[in-house]
Design a protein around this motif. Structure first.
Motif, PDB file in Angstrom:
ATOM      1  N   UNK A   1      -5.532  -0.424  -2.383  1.00  0.00           N
ATOM      2  CA  UNK A   1      -5.481  -0.482  -0.925  1.00  0.00           C
ATOM      3  C   UNK A   1      -4.121  -0.966  -0.437  1.00  0.00           C
ATOM      4  N   UNK A   2      -3.508  -1.886  -1.159  1.00  0.00           N
ATOM      5  CA  UNK A   2      -2.193  -2.382  -0.759  1.00  0.00           C
ATOM      6  C   UNK A   2      -1.137  -1.280  -0.845  1.00  0.00           C
ATOM      7  N   UNK A   3      -1.171  -0.509  -1.927  1.00  0.00           N
ATOM      8  CA  UNK A   3      -0.201   0.574  -2.075  1.00  0.00           C
ATOM      9  C   UNK A   3      -0.403   1.610  -0.981  1.00  0.00           C
ATOM     10  N   UNK A   4      -1.658   1.967  -0.711  1.00  0.00           N
ATOM     11  CA  UNK A   4      -1.939   2.937   0.344  1.00  0.00           C
ATOM     12  C   UNK A   4      -1.469   2.422   1.700  1.00  0.00           C
ATOM     13  N   UNK A   5      -1.674   1.148   1.965  1.00  0.00           N
ATOM     14  CA  UNK A   5      -1.249   0.570   3.243  1.00  0.00           C
ATOM     15  C   UNK A   5       0.268   0.571   3.370  1.00  0.00           C
ATOM     16  N   UNK A   6       0.975   0.294   2.274  1.00  0.00           N
ATOM     17  CA  UNK A   6       2.442   0.315   2.316  1.00  0.00           C
ATOM     18  C   UNK A   6       2.944   1.723   2.629  1.00  0.00           C
ATOM     19  N   UNK A   7       2.405   2.726   1.948  1.00  0.00           N
ATOM     20  CA  UNK A   7       2.858   4.099   2.186  1.00  0.00           C
ATOM     21  C   UNK A   7       2.535   4.559   3.598  1.00  0.00           C
ATOM     22  N   UNK A   8       1.432   4.081   4.149  1.00  0.00           N
ATOM     23  CA  UNK A   8       1.063   4.454   5.511  1.00  0.00           C
ATOM     24  C   UNK A   8       1.930   3.766   6.561  1.00  0.00           C
ATOM     25  N   UNK A   9       2.522   2.636   6.183  1.00  0.00           N
ATOM     26  CA  UNK A   9       3.273   1.830   7.158  1.00  0.00           C
ATOM     27  C   UNK A   9       4.723   2.262   7.311  1.00  0.00           C
ATOM     28  N   UNK A  10       5.238   3.108   6.410  1.00  0.00           N
ATOM     29  CA  UNK A  10       6.658   3.441   6.418  1.00  0.00           C
ATOM     30  C   UNK A  10       6.855   4.949   6.577  1.00  0.00           C
ATOM     31  N   UNK A  11       7.875   5.326   7.302  1.00  0.00           N
ATOM     32  CA  UNK A  11       8.173   6.734   7.575  1.00  0.00           C
ATOM     33  C   UNK A  11       9.215   7.239   6.578  1.00  0.00           C
TER      34      UNK A  11
ATOM     35  N   UNK B   1       3.792  -7.741   8.343  1.00  0.00           N
ATOM     36  CA  UNK B   1       3.991  -7.472   6.932  1.00  0.00           C
ATOM     37  C   UNK B   1       2.694  -7.606   6.151  1.00  0.00           C
ATOM     38  N   UNK B   2       2.514  -6.743   5.166  1.00  0.00           N
ATOM     39  CA  UNK B   2       1.253  -6.730   4.423  1.00  0.00           C
ATOM     40  C   UNK B   2       1.012  -8.034   3.676  1.00  0.00           C
ATOM     41  N   UNK B   3       2.073  -8.674   3.174  1.00  0.00           N
ATOM     42  CA  UNK B   3       1.881  -9.907   2.416  1.00  0.00           C
ATOM     43  C   UNK B   3       1.614 -11.116   3.309  1.00  0.00           C
ATOM     44  N   UNK B   4       1.793 -10.941   4.622  1.00  0.00           N
ATOM     45  CA  UNK B   4       1.554 -12.049   5.547  1.00  0.00           C
ATOM     46  C   UNK B   4       0.070 -12.344   5.692  1.00  0.00           C
ATOM     47  N   UNK B   5      -0.771 -11.331   5.500  1.00  0.00           N
ATOM     48  CA  UNK B   5      -2.200 -11.472   5.765  1.00  0.00           C
ATOM     49  C   UNK B   5      -2.977 -11.349   4.454  1.00  0.00           C
ATOM     50  N   UNK B   6      -3.513 -12.463   4.004  1.00  0.00           N
ATOM     51  CA  UNK B   6      -4.131 -12.541   2.690  1.00  0.00           C
ATOM     52  C   UNK B   6      -5.635 -12.345   2.763  1.00  0.00           C
ATOM     53  N   UNK B   7      -6.166 -11.661   1.766  1.00  0.00           N
ATOM     54  CA  UNK B   7      -7.610 -11.476   1.647  1.00  0.00           C
ATOM     55  C   UNK B   7      -8.258 -12.768   1.154  1.00  0.00           C
ATOM     56  N   UNK B   8      -9.584 -12.791   1.189  1.00  0.00           N
ATOM     57  CA  UNK B   8     -10.316 -13.956   0.684  1.00  0.00           C
ATOM     58  C   UNK B   8     -10.010 -14.186  -0.793  1.00  0.00           C
ATOM     59  N   UNK B   9      -9.961 -13.096  -1.577  1.00  0.00           N
ATOM     60  CA  UNK B   9      -9.677 -13.248  -3.003  1.00  0.00           C
ATOM     61  C   UNK B   9      -8.266 -13.758  -3.238  1.00  0.00           C
ATOM     62  N   UNK B  10      -7.294 -13.280  -2.428  1.00  0.00           N
ATOM     63  CA  UNK B  10      -5.927 -13.752  -2.599  1.00  0.00           C
ATOM     64  C   UNK B  10      -5.805 -15.228  -2.231  1.00  0.00           C
ATOM     65  N   UNK B  11      -6.475 -15.635  -1.175  1.00  0.00           N
ATOM     66  CA  UNK B  11      -6.467 -17.048  -0.800  1.00  0.00           C
ATOM     67  C   UNK B  11      -7.073 -17.896  -1.917  1.00  0.00           C
TER      68      UNK B  11
END
Length: 460
Positions: free
Chosen positions: A31-41, A187-197
């Motif tokens: 999901x992180x990789x997909x979100x990164x590719x979706x966020x950049x042109x 930024x994607x790394x700014x917002x952490x999931x429950x598992x990451x926390x």
């Protein structure tokens, strides 16, 4: 009305440290990789990493480079890791499907680097070509006013960036997309999931336990290095070199521990950072003000108390939706009449790297948001020689939905968070909001005299 502060008998909070490191699922990395590719042109993304700048790669695929540089190429339905001869054997830590390519030029000096593709050849084989718009993830992002170059400035090795520009066929086609991961607003790394926390609490709790162990071992006649023998370090990855300095060297706050032996009345500062957490403490190697040297007279009222007031106020100021600039202004205004100021941002985002970015800066409209993991970071500057103060720990910010998810997925962690928050409110008198989730064992627990760790500052 200013609330009175006193040095009171306070039992050290439990140093509860989980044994098992919570895992990040393969689905979350996907999901992180997909979100990164979706966020950049762009057509392709190239992520750079090395031993010092590993956080983006860990976030995307769980690989922290050992010894060498690594490139992750993403785009057009492919993902490829370019690795040297050391890291090619480390790929099993990557939990997702990814192509790998041995690129001898990424190997260490003196190793046989023949018999494989060059970096340029490997990048082309990974799918990059003429006319591609290529986004680069480096380790920092420059503001527009920080560069007057005609092309996009990129914080990554020139050799890699030059090679990408040659492949694309035009310098303008290679652009910086680092903020897609690191921006404090989106930024994607700014917002952490429950598992990451939960994974970051594993590190943050250890930081506080280890610092408390050093404080307990610091005694006159004991060397700085000897105090670290008390730390039950289990090989956890460090976010920075541990720091410990004392005496006249306390002004060199980033110095690693030495053979210098503590003396009664020394100022001293200690910091230990692991992935996702950091704890630091600064105080005096003394049992009370009676042990202070003449030049340190007035330390408690002149520095320790107003410093801790600022730190307590910082915790109380954290609120979902509040602009980070308001937090910055609140602390700045509070210290306006004191003899010291905060040398850096009073608080910043922390991640696999000790400093990601910060919404807490002058004039910032970036809000404090759910999912952020934030480091308290008020470092006093302009203080008298022989004085120091520090009380840094790590918290997460969680709205109701994130708190419920943490409680459901990580009940033991949630119990620790609830107990720590209750300690702040009920014992220290620091009225944090429900969204403030302490990840360190010792949030706002400040014992200015290292020879009496049962005396801490509290609101009376």
């Amino acid at each position: 009305m200013t609330r009175p502060i006193q040095l009171a008998d306070v039992e050290m909070p439990p140093l509860d440290v989980p044994e098992e490191l919570p895992a990040i699922t393969a689905e979350e990395f996907e999901a992180r990789i997909a979100a990164l590719l979706a966020a950049v042109d762009v057509d392709q993304v190239v992520v750079y990493g090395d031993r010092e700048h590993a956080a983006n790669l860990i976030f995307l695929c769980n690989l922290d480079p050992r010894f060498e540089e690594v490139l992750l190429v993403l785009g057009r339905g492919r993902r490829t890791l370019l690795l040297g001869k050391e890291d090619i054997g480390y790929v099993p830590v990557v939990p997702i499907e990814v192509d790998t390519m041995l690129v001898p030029s990424l190997s260490l000096m003196g190793i046989d680097r023949s018999g494989g593709p060059t970096v340029e050849q490997a990048l082309r084989e990974a799918g990059l070509g003429a006319g591609d718009r290529i986004g680069v993830v480096g380790w920092k992002a420059l503001l527009p006013e920080e560069s007057s170059l005609p092309m996009s400035p990129i914080y990554a090795p020139a050799f890699m960036v030059d090679t990408l520009r040659a492949i694309a066929g035009s310098p303008e086609l290679v652009v910086d997309v680092t903020p897609a991961l690191t921006s404090p607003r989106d930024g994607l790394r700014t917002f952490n999931s429950a598992d990451q926390i939960a994974a970051f609490e594993w590190g943050a709790s250890r930081c506080s336990a280890y610092v408390m162990a050093v404080l307990g071992a610091a005694r006159p006649g004991v060397s700085e290095r000897e105090t670290f023998h008390a730390v039950p370090w289990g090989g956890e990855p460090l976010a920075y070199h541990p720091v410990l300095s004392s005496g006249a060297d306390v002004a060199v706050g980033l110095r690693s521990p030495s053979s210098r032996r503590f003396e009664l009345g020394d100022a001293a500062i200690i910091g230990i950072g692991l992935w996702g957490g950091n704890t630091a403490r600064g105080g005096i190697v003394a049992a009370s003000e009676a042990d202070l040297r003449p030049e340190s007279d007035g330390y408690l009222a002149g520095l320790a108390v107003p410093y801790w007031r600022a730190m307590a106020t910082w915790y109380e100021s954290l609120e979902v939706g509040k602009p980070g600039g308001d937090v910055f202004a609140e602390i700045t205004d509070l210290l306006e009449g004191e003899s010291f100021a905060s040398s850096l941002n009073p608080g910043h985002l922390i991640h696999y790297d000790e400093w990601l970015d910060s919404p807490i800066r002058a004039g910032s409209h970036d809000p404090i948001a759910s999912g952020m993991v934030i480091q308290s970071d008020i470092i006093p500057t302009g203080i008298r020689a022989g004085w120091t103060a520090n009380c840094e720990d790590t918290v997460a910010i969680g709205d109701g939905a994130l708190r419920a998810e943490l409680e459901s997925r990580h009940p033991a962690l949630w119990s620790r968070i609830v107990a720590r928050r209750a300690f702040m409110r009920d014992t220290l008198g620091v009225n944090v909001r429900d969204e403030v989730l302490p990840l360190s064992c010792t949030p706002a627990y400040y014992t200015p005299f290292w020879l009496d760790l049962g005396k801490a500052l509290v609101f009376a």
